[in-house]
Design a protein around this motif. Structure first.
Motif, mmCIF file in Angstrom:
data_model
loop_
_atom_site.group_PDB
_atom_site.id
_atom_site.type_symbol
_atom_site.label_atom_id
_atom_site.label_comp_id
_atom_site.label_asym_id
_atom_site.label_seq_id
_atom_site.Cartn_x
_atom_site.Cartn_y
_atom_site.Cartn_z
ATOM 1 N N VAL A 183 5.791 -1.649 3.711
ATOM 2 C CA VAL A 183 6.046 -1.348 5.118
ATOM 3 C C VAL A 183 4.749 -1.210 5.909
ATOM 4 C CG1 VAL A 183 7.002 0.349 6.716
ATOM 5 C CG2 VAL A 183 8.289 -0.298 4.678
ATOM 6 N N ASP A 184 3.777 -0.446 5.380
ATOM 7 C CA ASP A 184 2.538 -0.197 6.132
ATOM 8 C C ASP A 184 1.752 -1.480 6.408
ATOM 9 O OD1 ASP A 184 0.546 1.883 7.178
ATOM 10 O OD2 ASP A 184 -0.681 0.765 5.751
ATOM 11 N N VAL A 197 11.827 5.421 0.369
ATOM 12 C CA VAL A 197 11.344 6.346 -0.668
ATOM 13 C C VAL A 197 12.463 7.275 -1.104
ATOM 14 C CG1 VAL A 197 9.785 8.270 -1.130
ATOM 15 C CG2 VAL A 197 8.938 6.233 0.065
ATOM 16 N N SER A 198 13.240 7.775 -0.137
ATOM 17 C CA SER A 198 14.355 8.673 -0.459
ATOM 18 C C SER A 198 15.419 7.954 -1.278
ATOM 19 C CB SER A 198 14.979 9.222 0.821
ATOM 20 O OG SER A 198 14.037 9.970 1.557
ATOM 21 N N ALA A 199 15.547 6.647 -1.052
ATOM 22 C CA ALA A 199 16.541 5.856 -1.781
ATOM 23 C C ALA A 199 16.041 5.405 -3.145
ATOM 24 C CB ALA A 199 16.934 4.635 -0.955
ATOM 25 N N GLY A 200 14.841 5.838 -3.523
ATOM 26 C CA GLY A 200 14.311 5.485 -4.831
ATOM 27 C C GLY A 200 13.668 4.115 -4.891
ATOM 28 N N ARG A 201 13.218 3.579 -3.754
ATOM 29 C CA ARG A 201 12.571 2.269 -3.734
ATOM 30 C C ARG A 201 11.158 2.354 -3.150
ATOM 31 N NH1 ARG A 201 15.547 -2.211 -4.761
ATOM 32 N NH2 ARG A 201 13.434 -2.978 -5.129
ATOM 33 N N PRO A 202 10.299 3.125 -3.779
ATOM 34 C CA PRO A 202 8.912 3.206 -3.288
ATOM 35 C C PRO A 202 8.180 1.867 -3.382
ATOM 36 C CG PRO A 202 9.097 4.224 -5.445
ATOM 37 C CD PRO A 202 10.495 3.944 -4.980
ATOM 38 N N ARG A 206 0.850 -1.192 0.000
ATOM 39 C CA ARG A 206 0.000 0.000 0.000
ATOM 40 C C ARG A 206 0.883 1.239 0.000
ATOM 41 N NH1 ARG A 206 -5.150 1.590 1.854
ATOM 42 N NH2 ARG A 206 -5.689 -0.586 2.304
ATOM 43 N N GLU A 207 0.628 2.138 -0.955
ATOM 44 C CA GLU A 207 1.409 3.383 -1.027
ATOM 45 C C GLU A 207 0.939 4.337 0.070
ATOM 46 O OE1 GLU A 207 2.459 6.981 -4.186
ATOM 47 O OE2 GLU A 207 1.349 5.195 -4.847
#
Length: 301
Positions: free
Chosen positions: A182-183, A171-176, A109-110
């Motif tokens: 995670v959630d 997300v900051s590392a480019g792995r969304p 889930r985003e």
């Protein structure tokens, strides 16, 4: 006892209002951030509102004392409500686990990590404040159960905070794509971890409803009081049967009179009862006490 009961009621109402605030904030924040973890927190808070109100009713009922319908008092309402609360929370946790696993199987889930992180910080701080207030002021088992629930919520909020930090880093590392897992993973882990708290409360409440032996520390206090009176009056043996129901401790003591005892008359027996009463009163429990004195051991065993 009136002051204590009033304080416990105030703390339970504090829990109700805090749960209501959490429920409202979590619902809105969960929708804005897209986090099923935050939505789950809101659902648990909604459940806690009704359960906390039930605890308030149970506390008022248990403090009304004995009458013709309840000759031993109404304290059994307290462990009964604790068990009901715990079963409801356990069911909510199981439901959340199933939902989290479904999200994991569907690709995660985003989540808006900024909103989620802000919520985790607010929830952790608020949980610490409520937990401290509940644990410092509460005396009844109902308030202690509420405090345990808030303590568990606070620990889980810390875990959620760590999880959202990890998601933000991904997300900051480019792995969304990885951050999306995670959630729902936190929903599963947090729900399974939280199950320990209602499980413990169910066990403790059931022991009281079934009138089983009180906790080890309470039993040790009672044993010490009974033994001290036995030695004081030179009684041969003492047999103690006890159980704890809510804030009341039920005690039955059978003393066996031996040849060297100073107990010879009914008045002497009353002196034994008074001595035991004084020692039990110092322990601070509401209590129902029966003291039997006999010269024949078979009536005591």
């Amino acid at each position: 006892m009136d002051d204590t009961a009033a304080r416990d009621r105030r703390l339970l109402l504090l829990s109700v209002w805090a749960s209501a605030a959490f429920a409202a904030v979590s619902s809105v924040w969960g929708v804005l951030s897209g986090s099923s973890m935050i939505v789950f927190d809101g659902l648990s808070s909604f459940a806690s509102i009704g359960l906390s109100m039930l605890a308030v009713v149970a506390l008022r009922t248990s403090r009304r004392g004995p009458d013709e319908r309840y000759p031993w008092g109404r304290e059994a309402w307290e462990p009964l409500v604790v068990v009901i609360k715990a079963v409801a929370l356990a069911a909510l946790c199981v439901y959340a686990v199933v939902g989290g696993i479904a999200d994991l199987l569907n690709g995660g889930r985003e989540v808006s990590t900024g909103w989620a992180l802000a919520y985790a910080v607010v929830a952790t701080v608020a949980g610490v404040v409520v937990t401290v207030l509940m644990r410092r002021g509460g005396r009844s088992d109902l308030v202690r159960a509420e405090a345990a629930e808030w303590f568990g919520d606070t620990l889980l909020s810390v875990g959620v905070l760590v999880g959202f930090v990890i998601a933000a880093v991904l997300v900051s590392a480019g792995r969304p794509d990885l951050a999306a897992y995670v959630d729902p993973a936190m929903v599963v882990v947090v729900s399974l971890a939280f199950l320990r708290i209602p499980g413990r409360l169910i066990g403790e409440g059931t022991r009281e409803i079934l009138a089983m032996s009180p906790p080890a520390d309470t039993r040790a206090e009672l044993d010490a009081a009974v033994e001290a009176v036995r030695e004081e009056f030179g009684l041969a043996e003492a047999f103690l049967r006890a159980s704890k129901v809510g804030g009341r401790v039920d005690v039955e003591v059978d003393y066996v009179v031996g040849e060297g005892s100073s107990v010879h008359t009914v008045a002497d027996g009353d002196a034994v009862r008074q001595a035991l009463h004084d020692r039990l009163e110092a322990l601070g429990h509401e209590r129902s006490v029966v003291v039997a004195i006999t010269t024949d051991r078979r009536w005591a065993v």
